[in-house]
Design an enzyme around this catalytic site. Structure first.
Site, PDB file in Angstrom:
ATOM      1  N   ARG A 183       0.834  -1.191   0.000  1.00 29.38           N
ATOM      2  CA  ARG A 183       0.000   0.000   0.000  1.00 29.38           C
ATOM      3  C   ARG A 183       0.878   1.253   0.000  1.00 29.38           C
ATOM      4  O   ARG A 183       2.055   1.203   0.319  1.00 29.38           O
ATOM      5  CB  ARG A 183      -0.916   0.007   1.238  1.00 29.38           C
ATOM      6  CG  ARG A 183      -2.033  -1.010   1.204  1.00 29.38           C
ATOM      7  CD  ARG A 183      -2.785  -1.071   2.524  1.00 29.38           C
ATOM      8  NE  ARG A 183      -1.975  -1.670   3.587  1.00 29.38           N
ATOM      9  CZ  ARG A 183      -2.387  -1.805   4.849  1.00 29.38           C
ATOM     10  NH1 ARG A 183      -3.585  -1.355   5.204  1.00 29.38           N
ATOM     11  NH2 ARG A 183      -1.599  -2.372   5.752  1.00 29.38           N
ATOM     12  N   LYS A 217       1.900   1.970   7.441  1.00 22.86           N
ATOM     13  CA  LYS A 217       2.228   1.165   8.617  1.00 22.86           C
ATOM     14  C   LYS A 217       3.221   1.887   9.514  1.00 22.86           C
ATOM     15  O   LYS A 217       3.931   2.796   9.100  1.00 22.86           O
ATOM     16  CB  LYS A 217       2.806  -0.195   8.194  1.00 22.86           C
ATOM     17  CG  LYS A 217       1.813  -1.080   7.451  1.00 22.86           C
ATOM     18  CD  LYS A 217       0.584  -1.404   8.298  1.00 22.86           C
ATOM     19  CE  LYS A 217       0.921  -2.326   9.462  1.00 22.86           C
ATOM     20  NZ  LYS A 217      -0.278  -2.620  10.282  1.00 22.86           N
ATOM     21  N   TYR A 258      -0.740   4.484  10.764  1.00 21.27           N
ATOM     22  CA  TYR A 258      -1.184   3.497  11.747  1.00 21.27           C
ATOM     23  C   TYR A 258       0.002   3.212  12.669  1.00 21.27           C
ATOM     24  O   TYR A 258       1.113   2.938  12.195  1.00 21.27           O
ATOM     25  CB  TYR A 258      -1.622   2.192  11.069  1.00 21.27           C
ATOM     26  CG  TYR A 258      -2.940   2.283  10.347  1.00 21.27           C
ATOM     27  CD1 TYR A 258      -4.117   2.560  11.029  1.00 21.27           C
ATOM     28  CD2 TYR A 258      -3.015   2.076   8.973  1.00 21.27           C
ATOM     29  CE1 TYR A 258      -5.334   2.639  10.363  1.00 21.27           C
ATOM     30  CE2 TYR A 258      -4.223   2.150   8.299  1.00 21.27           C
ATOM     31  CZ  TYR A 258      -5.382   2.433   9.005  1.00 21.27           C
ATOM     32  OH  TYR A 258      -6.580   2.506   8.339  1.00 21.27           O
ATOM     33  N   HIS A 262      -0.443   1.490  16.287  1.00 23.20           N
ATOM     34  CA  HIS A 262      -0.668   0.280  17.092  1.00 23.20           C
ATOM     35  C   HIS A 262       0.383   0.157  18.201  1.00 23.20           C
ATOM     36  O   HIS A 262       0.998  -0.893  18.392  1.00 23.20           O
ATOM     37  CB  HIS A 262      -0.650  -0.970  16.202  1.00 23.20           C
ATOM     38  CG  HIS A 262      -1.667  -0.940  15.108  1.00 23.20           C
ATOM     39  ND1 HIS A 262      -3.032  -0.994  15.351  1.00 23.20           N
ATOM     40  CD2 HIS A 262      -1.543  -0.846  13.748  1.00 23.20           C
ATOM     41  CE1 HIS A 262      -3.691  -0.944  14.202  1.00 23.20           C
ATOM     42  NE2 HIS A 262      -2.813  -0.848  13.223  1.00 23.20           N
ATOM     43  N   GLU A 313      -5.531   4.965  13.759  1.00 25.36           N
ATOM     44  CA  GLU A 313      -6.477   4.028  14.388  1.00 25.36           C
ATOM     45  C   GLU A 313      -7.121   4.547  15.659  1.00 25.36           C
ATOM     46  O   GLU A 313      -8.108   3.967  16.137  1.00 25.36           O
ATOM     47  CB  GLU A 313      -5.812   2.672  14.666  1.00 25.36           C
ATOM     48  CG  GLU A 313      -4.871   2.619  15.844  1.00 25.36           C
ATOM     49  CD  GLU A 313      -3.453   3.038  15.505  1.00 25.36           C
ATOM     50  OE1 GLU A 313      -2.567   2.873  16.366  1.00 25.36           O
ATOM     51  OE2 GLU A 313      -3.220   3.523  14.373  1.00 25.36           O
ATOM     52  N   ASP A 320      -2.768  -6.841  14.899  1.00 27.02           N
ATOM     53  CA  ASP A 320      -2.022  -5.585  15.019  1.00 27.02           C
ATOM     54  C   ASP A 320      -2.061  -5.028  16.436  1.00 27.02           C
ATOM     55  O   ASP A 320      -1.170  -4.281  16.843  1.00 27.02           O
ATOM     56  CB  ASP A 320      -2.583  -4.529  14.065  1.00 27.02           C
ATOM     57  CG  ASP A 320      -1.925  -4.584  12.694  1.00 27.02           C
ATOM     58  OD1 ASP A 320      -0.812  -5.116  12.598  1.00 27.02           O
ATOM     59  OD2 ASP A 320      -2.531  -4.101  11.728  1.00 27.02           O
TER      60      ASP A 320
END
Length: 366
Positions: free
Chosen positions: A15, A75, A94, A96, A118, A269
């Protein structure tokens, strides 16, 4: 603002954070975009597309990180990128962090202004997580069905069965965006589906919108234990925003499952909602433990990067524009929504769930 878009280097991640159309809009708004060469290839975008949209193309990530005031990714940064982060730099991706104490500490030490997709919340919705949750939920049921095949270690049962044969039984834990999407696909494949959640209002909604042969049930440990021995596929989608996922299926519970059944952990994740889960990749997506196939790919939407990139960029672009317009310094004063997205700033942690996960003191925005 100078915005950098580096190529994703996490295993099997194709991505890209911003499409050429997004670059064009950001450039028109007065920003400068630096894009690493090849960053969009996995999603079907070429360097020429980004160049035509107004971006500067650079051959390596180091230059992107060195020149950019804000880094926009898909990511979370991984170890080779830690040293590229600069003090005071803004990061929007993101994160996490509840599942990654090392990265949390790096972002604090580097005094990075780290905003996460997120945890950004709007009226109890997570608009930047929802697109990928939908994609991951759909993938979960597809991959669960595929890996139920005998040649993948599964028990050899076709999800929808055939005339005169049984259908697969699918249990979905969590009725959010991912759970709903998983239920839609599993039901579409012809499986017998049960979806569990602890929100009665949400269960009423799911009953209204899902196919009639999808059963909704209130989630308790007892209910899960009763259904589990009959299940062929279990999809875990539970989410506590920003925090580690609760372990709804323990290692001991694997013993009551059918050998060759499949666990798909969409929550991996955030640490995973099955005790036996550990992150896997698209190249090696599964492992077998106690006779149970585990599919725990940590970036499931990366399997379909073009769809995922469009869905993600459509959602994130308005917020990237706002962050670029205001800068990270006190952006939440003009746009309070960014308070929920802020994880680290000037060496301090601002996400309570991450602090609880790692035992780190949490600061409060004034």
């Amino acid at each position: 603002m100078i915005i950098g878009v580096p190529k994703e280097i996490k295993t099997d991640e194709f991505r890209v954070a911003i499409t050429p159309a997004g670059v064009r809009e950001l450039v028109q708004a007065g920003n400068r975009l630096i894009v690493e060469s090849g960053t969009g290839e996995g999603s079907g975008f070429h360097d020429a597309d980004y160049r035509d949209a107004g971006a500067v193309i650079t051959p390596d990530a180091a230059e992107v990180f060195a020149k950019a005031e804000m880094i926009v990714k898909v990511k979370e940064p991984i170890a080779p990128e830690y040293d590229l982060l600069r003090n005071g730099q803004t990061l929007f991706t993101y994160l996490h962090l509840a599942a990654d104490k090392v990265l949390t500490e790096v972002l604090m030490q580097k005094e990075v202004a780290a905003f996460s997709y997120e945890t950004l919340s709007v009226e109890e919705r997570l608009p930047l997580l929802e697109p990928m949750s939908e994609v991951a939920g759909k993938i979960a049921s597809l991959m669960g069905s595929v890996h139920l095949g005998r040649y993948h270690g599964g028990l050899g049962l076709l999800a929808g069965g055939a005339v005169g044969t049984e259908r697969a039984r699918v249990m979905i834990l969590g009725g959010g965006v991912a759970g709903k999407a998983a239920a839609e696909v599993a039901a579409g494949l012809g499986a017998e589906v049960t979806i569990l959640d602890i929100n009665i209002e949400r269960l009423h909604y799911l009953k209204d919108v899902l196919p009639p042969h999808v059963t909704t049930m209130y989630s308790t440990l007892e209910t899960i234990s009763q259904i589990l021995p009959q299940c062929d596929i279990v999809v875990g989608t539970v989410l506590i925003p920003g925090a580690k996922a609760p372990k709804l299926i323990t290692r001991e519970m694997l013993g009551i499952m059918k050998p060759g059944s499949v666990l798909v952990d969409v929550s991996i994740d955030q640490g995973g909602c099955f005790e036996s889960s550990r992150p896997t990749t698209h190249s090696e997506p599964t492992f077998i433990e106690e006779g149970i196939v585990h599919y725990c790919v940590a970036n499931m939407p990366g399997a379909y990067p073009r769809t995922s990139t469009f869905a993600l960029s459509n959602a994130t672009l308005p917020y990237v524009k706002l962050l670029a317009k205001e800068g990270s310094k006190e952006v939440w004063e003009h746009y309070p929504v960014f308070k929920s997205a802020l994880n680290t700033y000037e060496g301090k942690l601002y996400n309570a769930a991450v602090g609880a996960a790692h035992g780190i003191e949490v600061s409060i925005l004034s």
